[in-house]
Design a protein around this motif. Sequence first.
Motif, PDB file in Angstrom:
ATOM      1  N   LYS A 148      44.440  63.402  64.972  1.00 30.35           N
ATOM      2  CA  LYS A 148      43.130  62.741  64.957  1.00 30.35           C
ATOM      3  C   LYS A 148      43.294  61.289  65.383  1.00 30.35           C
ATOM      4  CE  LYS A 148      40.758  65.520  61.603  1.00 30.35           C
ATOM      5  NZ  LYS A 148      39.985  65.585  60.382  1.00 30.35           N
ATOM      6  N   LEU A 155      41.286  57.695  65.905  1.00 32.14           N
ATOM      7  CA  LEU A 155      40.111  56.884  65.616  1.00 32.14           C
ATOM      8  C   LEU A 155      39.922  55.919  66.769  1.00 32.14           C
ATOM      9  CD1 LEU A 155      37.874  55.894  63.646  1.00 32.14           C
ATOM     10  CD2 LEU A 155      39.572  54.277  62.760  1.00 32.14           C
ATOM     11  N   ARG A 207      31.011  50.261  66.492  1.00 34.37           N
ATOM     12  CA  ARG A 207      30.924  51.696  66.208  1.00 34.37           C
ATOM     13  C   ARG A 207      32.319  52.310  66.245  1.00 34.37           C
ATOM     14  NH1 ARG A 207      30.439  55.194  71.179  1.00 34.37           N
ATOM     15  NH2 ARG A 207      30.451  53.734  72.916  1.00 34.37           N
ATOM     16  N   ILE A 208      32.419  53.476  65.610  1.00 36.62           N
ATOM     17  CA  ILE A 208      33.691  54.204  65.570  1.00 36.62           C
ATOM     18  C   ILE A 208      33.417  55.690  65.757  1.00 36.62           C
ATOM     19  CG2 ILE A 208      34.838  52.502  64.100  1.00 36.62           C
ATOM     20  CD1 ILE A 208      34.417  54.392  61.731  1.00 36.62           C
ATOM     21  N   TYR A 209      34.433  56.392  66.262  1.00 37.97           N
ATOM     22  CA  TYR A 209      34.363  57.838  66.343  1.00 37.97           C
ATOM     23  C   TYR A 209      35.779  58.400  66.363  1.00 37.97           C
ATOM     24  CZ  TYR A 209      34.900  57.005  71.424  1.00 37.97           C
ATOM     25  OH  TYR A 209      35.333  56.583  72.654  1.00 37.97           O
ATOM     26  N   PHE A 210      35.907  59.710  66.133  1.00 36.22           N
ATOM     27  CA  PHE A 210      37.193  60.404  66.137  1.00 36.22           C
ATOM     28  C   PHE A 210      37.309  61.275  67.374  1.00 36.22           C
ATOM     29  CE2 PHE A 210      36.731  59.913  61.513  1.00 36.22           C
ATOM     30  CZ  PHE A 210      37.983  59.439  61.190  1.00 36.22           C
ATOM     31  N   ILE A 211      38.533  61.436  67.851  1.00 30.27           N
ATOM     32  CA  ILE A 211      38.852  62.424  68.882  1.00 30.27           C
ATOM     33  C   ILE A 211      39.887  63.369  68.295  1.00 30.27           C
ATOM     34  CG2 ILE A 211      39.993  62.801  71.103  1.00 30.27           C
ATOM     35  CD1 ILE A 211      38.828  60.132  72.031  1.00 30.27           C
ATOM     36  N   SER A 269      27.400  48.858  70.278  1.00 30.35           N
ATOM     37  CA  SER A 269      26.725  49.980  69.632  1.00 30.35           C
ATOM     38  C   SER A 269      26.371  51.029  70.678  1.00 30.35           C
ATOM     39  CB  SER A 269      25.450  49.506  68.928  1.00 30.35           C
ATOM     40  OG  SER A 269      25.774  48.587  67.909  1.00 30.35           O
ATOM     41  N   PHE A 270      26.254  52.276  70.234  1.00 29.69           N
ATOM     42  CA  PHE A 270      25.952  53.387  71.132  1.00 29.69           C
ATOM     43  C   PHE A 270      24.603  53.157  71.808  1.00 29.69           C
ATOM     44  CE2 PHE A 270      24.436  57.681  72.102  1.00 29.69           C
ATOM     45  CZ  PHE A 270      25.506  58.113  72.871  1.00 29.69           C
ATOM     46  N   ARG A 279      38.054  48.858  73.738  1.00 29.08           N
ATOM     47  CA  ARG A 279      38.365  49.943  72.818  1.00 29.08           C
ATOM     48  C   ARG A 279      39.609  49.580  72.016  1.00 29.08           C
ATOM     49  NH1 ARG A 279      34.202  51.822  74.565  1.00 29.08           N
ATOM     50  NH2 ARG A 279      33.652  53.961  75.040  1.00 29.08           N
TER      51      ARG A 279
END
Length: 140
Positions: A114, A116, A32-36, A122-123, A55
Motif C-alpha cells: 500500500k 500513500l 489531499r491523500i489517497y492510497f494505491i 485539493s481534488f 506529490r
Amino acid sequence: MDCPKIIDGGKFSDDRGIIFFNNTFDASEIKRIYFIENNDTKFIRGWTGHKIEKRWFTVLSGSFIIWLIKIDDWDNPNEDSEILKFQLYSEKLDVLHMPKGYVSAIQAMESKSKLLVMVNYSFGKIDDDYRFPIDYFKKL
C-alpha cells in the motif's frame, strides 16, 4: 531547481512496540491523500505527470519502486529522458518528494503493498493530469 528526494524516516522499538516516524517531513502543503494498491506485482502504473502539482509518497505496507522523469516540454516530451529510480519500503517512514514538472510510474514489489500519496492541491481545483503510455519512455 527542485529535485526529487527521499526524506528519511525512522523506526524506534522498545518493550511497548514500534514507532515509525519522520521528524523532518513538512506536511503543511498537503491538501489531499489517497492510497494505491496495485492488483499484482507485474503491473506498472504510469506514466502520469503534473506540471503544477507536487506529490509525496510513503509506503504503509510492503514495498514499491517509483520511477520519475523530469518533463521540460509537455507538448513534446523527450522519449529518451533520464529515468530516476527510487525504492521505498514500509520498514521506516521514508517519504519521496516528487516536485512539480515530473511524471511517475509505480510498481508494487510485494503483494498487498500500500502506497500513500499526498498532494498539494485539493481534488478538482486545477486541471493538471498528463498521461503517457507505459512504453512512451525508455523501457523500465
